[in-house]
Design an enzyme around this catalytic site. Structure first.
Site, PDB file in Angstrom:
ATOM      1  CE1 TYR A 121     -50.804  13.577 -26.336  1.00  0.00           C
ATOM      2  CE2 TYR A 121     -49.966  13.869 -28.554  1.00  0.00           C
ATOM      3  CZ  TYR A 121     -50.981  14.012 -27.632  1.00  0.00           C
ATOM      4  OH  TYR A 121     -52.179  14.582 -28.006  1.00  0.00           O
ATOM      5  CE  LYS A 168     -51.965  28.529 -19.543  1.00  0.00           C
ATOM      6  NZ  LYS A 168     -52.747  29.764 -19.774  1.00  0.00           N
ATOM      7  CG  ASP A 228     -57.076  17.874 -34.350  1.00  0.00           C
ATOM      8  OD1 ASP A 228     -56.258  17.712 -35.284  1.00  0.00           O
ATOM      9  OD2 ASP A 228     -57.501  16.946 -33.650  1.00  0.00           O
TER      10      ASP A 228
END
Length: 327
Positions: A121, A168, A228
């Protein structure tokens, strides 16, 4: 003491749920607020050419805290700069099940601590040649340390035992490798127990056994997606609040977005926005009042009335009135 609160309803159901949260805060007789409303979002851009006018930035910067509803198509032009205005580096997203609701996983009680300033982002995108575009992912040791320290502090202060570092690093060896190394170093300095989990495997385990997790420290995108996912376990996005926390300022918003499909119908669930207001009270040091607001929301979620997303037929206004009555 009077606290100045910037109120930015934004777009869609933000226009409906933000006044609900203000009504709940106004019902608290032990806290004195001055609410200053400001504009941002799609309609403002259509009128002025700017989704986030300088006046709104100034109001948020000068306030003790900000309540933000939602942004539509201009979300990236509103919420990311707003988080920067308040100096936010940590996004706190609790996801818990409530009594009386038909949750997929009724034992869920997880808090996602999401890095809020960088990752994918960061906004560094380029078109190299026609048909080829790139995105630069930025991860720094300083930001990784800030979010790890915040996450371990949050767990200790709120009585959570289990901390998981999501990453990750098996694929993104340099960026997530740095994030993981830094977070583990913070844990070692504090003598804190923790687990690590690959973010994709963690998504599976969250669906199957969410009760095994308390606090999850995440890079930016992972925190966005995993929180989410957790919303689906507890009853939907209408139940998830969030806080964007800086050193001296903070912004509070529901996770659900502008929901244009139901905007203007008066049926939006105000719970996430009201719970975000409870997090605002926590931030300002009003723990007792924050607890009262959460208890009121929980009581209404359990016994009703409920909005259509939770299987009821009540309006936003009716649910808000019921929460105020509980207070």
């Amino acid at each position: 003491m009077t606290h100045e609160i910037a109120v930015i309803p934004g777009d869609g159901i933000g226009q409906e749920v933000t006044p609900a949260a203000v009504s709940v805060l106004e019902a608290l007789e032990t806290v004195d607020f001055e609410f200053v409303e400001a504009a941002a979002g799609d309609a403002v851009k259509a009128e002025t050419g700017e989704a986030l006018p300088q006046e709104t930035r100034d109001i948020a910067a000068d306030a003790d805290a900000t309540l933000f509803g939602a942004a539509g198509e201009t979300a990236a032009d509103v919420i990311l700069p707003l988080r920067d205005v308040v100096g936010s580096f940590a996004n706190v997203r609790p996801a818990r099940s409530y009594p009386g609701l038909d949750a997929v996983q009724p034992d869920t009680d997880i808090v996602f601590i999401r890095e809020n300033t960088e990752g994918v982002y960061s906004g560094i995108e380029n078109e190299i040649v026609d048909g080829v575009r790139t995105l630069t992912r930025v991860v720094t040791e300083d930001a990784s340390r800030d979010i790890a320290e915040f996450g371990f502090d949050y767990a200790k202060q709120n009585g959570y035992d289990d901390v998981t570092i999501a990453h990750k690093a098996n694929v993104m060896r340099e960026t997530d490798g740095l994030f993981l190394e830094t977070a583990e170093a913070v844990a070692a300095e504090r003598g804190a127990d923790y687990d690590t989990a690959l973010m994709d495997a963690l998504a599976m385990h969250l669906v199957m056994t969410p009760e095994e997790y308390d606090v999850v420290i995440c890079p930016n995108l992972a925190g966005d997606m995993l929180s989410d996912l957790a919303a689906g376990l507890v009853g939907g996005l209408g139940l998830l609040p969030s806080a964007n926390v800086g050193e001296e300022n903070a912004l509070f918003e529901p996770v659900h977005g502008s929901a244009p499909d139901i905007a203007g119908e008066g049926i939006a669930n105000p719970s996430a926005m009201v719970l975000s207001a409870a997090m605002l009270l926590d931030h300002l040091g009003y723990d007792e009042e924050a607890g009262r607001v959460r208890d009121a929301v929980e009581a209404v979620l359990e016994s009703g009335p409920r909005t259509p997303d939770l299987g009821g037929d009540a309006s936003t206004e009716a649910v808000t009135a019921a929460i105020v009555d509980e207070l």
